[in-house]
Each structure stands twice: as structure tokens, then as C-alpha cells.
Design a protein around this motif. Sequence first.
Motif, PDB file in Angstrom:
ATOM      1  N   ARG A  52      -3.154  15.486  -0.785  1.00 48.18           N
ATOM      2  CA  ARG A  52      -4.041  14.369  -0.488  1.00 48.18           C
ATOM      3  C   ARG A  52      -3.816  13.198  -1.441  1.00 48.18           C
ATOM      4  O   ARG A  52      -3.916  12.037  -1.076  1.00 48.18           O
ATOM      5  CB  ARG A  52      -5.495  14.848  -0.564  1.00 48.18           C
ATOM      6  N   PHE A  53      -3.460  13.542  -2.671  1.00 47.98           N
ATOM      7  CA  PHE A  53      -3.164  12.517  -3.662  1.00 47.98           C
ATOM      8  C   PHE A  53      -1.965  11.689  -3.198  1.00 47.98           C
ATOM      9  O   PHE A  53      -1.911  10.485  -3.379  1.00 47.98           O
ATOM     10  CB  PHE A  53      -2.874  13.197  -5.009  1.00 47.98           C
ATOM     11  N   PHE A  54      -1.000  12.342  -2.571  1.00 50.77           N
ATOM     12  CA  PHE A  54       0.186  11.639  -2.096  1.00 50.77           C
ATOM     13  C   PHE A  54      -0.034  10.977  -0.734  1.00 50.77           C
ATOM     14  O   PHE A  54       0.411   9.876  -0.507  1.00 50.77           O
ATOM     15  CB  PHE A  54       1.386  12.597  -2.004  1.00 50.77           C
ATOM     16  N   PHE A  55      -0.679  11.697   0.164  1.00 49.68           N
ATOM     17  CA  PHE A  55      -0.733  11.194   1.540  1.00 49.68           C
ATOM     18  C   PHE A  55      -2.084  10.612   1.932  1.00 49.68           C
ATOM     19  O   PHE A  55      -2.175   9.920   2.926  1.00 49.68           O
ATOM     20  CB  PHE A  55      -0.311  12.293   2.520  1.00 49.68           C
ATOM     21  N   GLY A  56      -3.120  10.891   1.169  1.00 51.05           N
ATOM     22  CA  GLY A  56      -4.450  10.368   1.498  1.00 51.05           C
ATOM     23  C   GLY A  56      -4.891  10.805   2.884  1.00 51.05           C
ATOM     24  O   GLY A  56      -4.264  11.660   3.509  1.00 51.05           O
ATOM     25  N   ASP A  57      -5.989  10.245   3.361  1.00 52.74           N
ATOM     26  CA  ASP A  57      -6.464  10.541   4.717  1.00 52.74           C
ATOM     27  C   ASP A  57      -6.326   9.284   5.556  1.00 52.74           C
ATOM     28  O   ASP A  57      -6.547   8.176   5.056  1.00 52.74           O
ATOM     29  CB  ASP A  57      -7.949  10.935   4.689  1.00 52.74           C
ATOM     30  N   GLU A  61     -11.282   3.755  10.930  1.00 52.64           N
ATOM     31  CA  GLU A  61     -11.753   2.388  11.166  1.00 52.64           C
ATOM     32  C   GLU A  61     -10.584   1.391  11.059  1.00 52.64           C
ATOM     33  O   GLU A  61     -10.439   0.478  11.879  1.00 52.64           O
ATOM     34  CB  GLU A  61     -12.862   2.062  10.156  1.00 52.64           C
ATOM     35  N   LEU A  62      -9.733   1.609  10.073  1.00 49.06           N
ATOM     36  CA  LEU A  62      -8.557   0.751   9.892  1.00 49.06           C
ATOM     37  C   LEU A  62      -7.625   0.881  11.101  1.00 49.06           C
ATOM     38  O   LEU A  62      -7.092  -0.116  11.603  1.00 49.06           O
ATOM     39  CB  LEU A  62      -7.807   1.153   8.608  1.00 49.06           C
ATOM     40  N   ASN A 166      10.173   5.280  15.501  1.00 51.19           N
ATOM     41  CA  ASN A 166       9.344   4.850  14.367  1.00 51.19           C
ATOM     42  C   ASN A 166       7.943   4.768  14.924  1.00 51.19           C
ATOM     43  O   ASN A 166       7.732   3.964  15.829  1.00 51.19           O
ATOM     44  CB  ASN A 166       9.646   3.409  13.928  1.00 51.19           C
ATOM     45  N   TYR A 167       6.982   5.506  14.404  1.00 49.35           N
ATOM     46  CA  TYR A 167       5.629   5.312  14.915  1.00 49.35           C
ATOM     47  C   TYR A 167       4.715   4.793  13.814  1.00 49.35           C
ATOM     48  O   TYR A 167       4.514   5.459  12.800  1.00 49.35           O
ATOM     49  CB  TYR A 167       5.066   6.602  15.516  1.00 49.35           C
ATOM     50  N   LEU A 168       4.236   3.611  14.028  1.00 51.66           N
ATOM     51  CA  LEU A 168       3.301   2.884  13.176  1.00 51.66           C
ATOM     52  C   LEU A 168       3.948   2.368  11.880  1.00 51.66           C
ATOM     53  O   LEU A 168       5.064   2.729  11.545  1.00 51.66           O
ATOM     54  CB  LEU A 168       2.046   3.721  12.895  1.00 51.66           C
ATOM     55  N   PHE A 169       3.207   1.479  11.208  1.00 56.58           N
ATOM     56  CA  PHE A 169       3.782   0.702  10.111  1.00 56.58           C
ATOM     57  C   PHE A 169       4.378   1.548   8.986  1.00 56.58           C
ATOM     58  O   PHE A 169       5.450   1.197   8.474  1.00 56.58           O
ATOM     59  CB  PHE A 169       2.741  -0.287   9.556  1.00 56.58           C
ATOM     60  N   PRO A 170       3.729   2.655   8.564  1.00 55.98           N
ATOM     61  CA  PRO A 170       4.343   3.421   7.466  1.00 55.98           C
ATOM     62  C   PRO A 170       5.743   3.930   7.834  1.00 55.98           C
ATOM     63  O   PRO A 170       6.555   4.207   6.957  1.00 55.98           O
ATOM     64  CB  PRO A 170       3.376   4.589   7.256  1.00 55.98           C
ATOM     65  N   ALA A 171       6.026   4.054   9.140  1.00 57.67           N
ATOM     66  CA  ALA A 171       7.341   4.537   9.586  1.00 57.67           C
ATOM     67  C   ALA A 171       8.306   3.382   9.831  1.00 57.67           C
ATOM     68  O   ALA A 171       9.439   3.597  10.274  1.00 57.67           O
ATOM     69  CB  ALA A 171       7.174   5.367  10.863  1.00 57.67           C
ATOM     70  N   GLY A 172       7.861   2.150   9.593  1.00 50.81           N
ATOM     71  CA  GLY A 172       8.740   0.994   9.755  1.00 50.81           C
ATOM     72  C   GLY A 172       8.657   0.321  11.102  1.00 50.81           C
ATOM     73  O   GLY A 172       9.454  -0.580  11.391  1.00 50.81           O
ATOM     74  N   LYS A 316      -6.292   1.677   3.604  1.00 49.18           N
ATOM     75  CA  LYS A 316      -6.135   0.426   2.864  1.00 49.18           C
ATOM     76  C   LYS A 316      -5.328   0.662   1.604  1.00 49.18           C
ATOM     77  O   LYS A 316      -5.590   1.632   0.887  1.00 49.18           O
ATOM     78  CB  LYS A 316      -7.512  -0.125   2.506  1.00 49.18           C
ATOM     79  N   ASN A 317      -4.381  -0.214   1.327  1.00 51.32           N
ATOM     80  CA  ASN A 317      -3.576  -0.122   0.106  1.00 51.32           C
ATOM     81  C   ASN A 317      -2.889   1.229  -0.047  1.00 51.32           C
ATOM     82  O   ASN A 317      -2.827   1.785  -1.132  1.00 51.32           O
ATOM     83  CB  ASN A 317      -4.433  -0.387  -1.143  1.00 51.32           C
ATOM     84  N   TYR A 318      -2.398   1.757   1.068  1.00 46.73           N
ATOM     85  CA  TYR A 318      -1.707   3.047   0.974  1.00 46.73           C
ATOM     86  C   TYR A 318      -0.425   2.892   0.178  1.00 46.73           C
ATOM     87  O   TYR A 318       0.180   1.832   0.138  1.00 46.73           O
ATOM     88  CB  TYR A 318      -1.432   3.636   2.364  1.00 46.73           C
TER      89      TYR A 318
END
Length: 352
Positions: A52-57, A61-62, A166-172, A316-318
Motif C-alpha cells: 500500500r505504501f508503494f501503490f496506495g489505493d 472520486e478522482l 496502455n490503460y489510464l494515465f499511470p500506464a502512459g 492525488k499526487n500518486y
Amino acid sequence: MSGISFERLSSDFMICNPYKDFSEELHRVEIRRDPLLGDSSIYNPFLKDKARFFFGDNDPELIRKLVEESSGTCIFCGEKIGKNTPRYPSTLLAEGRIRLGEALLFPNLFSIGKYHPVVSLSKAHFLKLSEFSSQLIGNGLAAASKFLKTVYHADTSVSYAVINANYLFPAGASLVHPHLQMLITPVAYSYHERLIEACNTYHQKFGSCYHSDLIAEEKKTGLRYIAQQGGWHWMTAFSPMGSNEVIAVHEGEGDFALLSDADLRSLSYGISKVLSFYEVLGHLSFNYSIFSLRKSHPKEGFRCLLKLINRQNLYKNYRNDDYFLQKMLQSELIINLPEELAEKLRSFFVKA
Ligand SMILES: [Zn+2]
């Protein structure tokens, strides 16, 4: 004779832990090497509980806001996809685009390869991972297959094909809307080239296909083997190149254009199962690539290979999940052991 060995090295060291009154504590890291390419990945059992520290939840809402705000201007949504997406010249593709079910294949206006089509997968602007059905993915792959056959017929200069997601922003991904991107090129891009070269070298040295031997080895121990679906064998990667990596290897074919309809259906089924599994693990963003080499290519021992990973969660701020370890050292961090991941994923595959 198989030339596969699963190489790992452990290092023990002491740290004075401030949360335990600076008492000495034994720590360990395990370094694994990919049996084909030698790429390293690192496992620290202390990190396992800190996923969780690395990937969070994911922040629902975002995500809701992101989907809502992006849908108004999305060129893949509704009528706009017909008006705002490019076409191929009729000399290459009579219809200009390929439509199969909800999938629509058309050229990328900002290509990074000689042939770089995009395949919009769904009418829906956003899908939960469990909503990527076998049928939606299957139509996308079938459109890619049809396009690859068309290109092969028209152009003998291209031998390398990769189908990517690529799915969604974290994947580019720059667009939320579910889509694939295919590259068909006269030169193999870096990782693809390393794969082809290593498979060819292995074939010359051992007289067998690396991936056929891998299937046999993984079946023998059962530690990372998940299931067989049609001609595809699903496994977790011994030394993954990304988070929770799952791979599928076709047992006999290296050219995506020569896969049968049944092969594409089995592959889509497996991808949809792994994505549902990622959802259960709490993830949403992912990448995958399917590597292919044209049959007429002189290099031997290559098999169609899918590599699928999840990416950072959205909040936010991932933090980006590619830090110096991945980007500069080209090594990966293992949070979930591949053996434990395979154990959990088996129940998602119905016995074939
Ligand atoms: Zn859309």
C-alpha cells in the motif's frame, strides 16, 4: 536438453531499526534473473506488507472526475470516432478502417512506427477491469490480426509486430477510452529485438524453443504455472519486468498473423481473467504487449508472447511506479512473489 535455470541470489544485512529502539534487525534481499535475458528483479520480504505504501489505493472520486471530464472531449466516443479519426488509404485498406463488433481500427495520427494503428475497444468511455470482457478484447485482437495480414500482403519490408495496451494515465495512456495500439515495423524495437535474438541463440545452442522448454519446466514444478487455455500457457514471470507480471506463451506459433480465431479467443479469455484478478488486488491501470515475429523471418525459436503488468493506482499526487530502479537500472521490484501470485490467479481460470 533444457538450458533454463532459475537463478537467484540472497544477501543478508543488518539495520538498526528506529521503530524497535535501534535494535539490530536482520534484512534480506533476493535478486532474481530472467532465465532468457538475464534481467534482474529484486524481492525484499519486508516490503510485501507495504504494498500500500508503494501503490496506495485508487481514489474513486478522482477516477469519477477524470472519467467525467475526459468524456466530453473524447474523440473515441459516440459519433466523433467516425468523424475525427484518420483512415488508411484505400490502396492499403479498402474501407480505410476495420470495424469488428465494438472494435474500430484506424491509423494513429502521431505514429511511432511505419504502421501504427489504434484500436478503440468499446463504446464505453471507461471500463472497470472486470468489464474488459473476452469479447471486447477478442474483437480488438481480431481487428489487429486482420490488419497485420493486410500489411503483410502489401509490404515485405516489415517483420516485427507488437500489440500493446496502455490503460489510464499511470500506464502512459493519453486517453481514458479503452484502446490498443499496434506497431508493425521493419526494425524490432529494443526489448523485442533482445527477445528475438535470445530465442534464436537459445535455439542454436539447445536445438529447442526457449518458450517450449519454459512451459515444460514451469509445468514440472507447478510453482508459477497457472493454466492452459487452447494453445496458450499462462504463468507468472520468475523475474518480472513489472508489477504482478503474468505471461502467456503460444505453444507453437511465433507469428501473430498465423494465430487461429480460436487462439485469439483463448488469449482474450485469459487477458480478461487476469484483468479481473488485478481488480480484486485493488488495481486499475495496466500495460500489456503481445510480441510477434513474421514466419518468413530467418531468426528461429520465437513464440508469440504476451506480457501483462499492472501499474500505479490513481490518487492525488500518486508516485510513479517507475523510479530509478526500473527506468535507469532496468530492474524491477517484486512486491508479490510470482509463486504466490500464480497460486491466487489459478482460481480465475476455469479448467480447460
Ligand atoms: Zn471516450
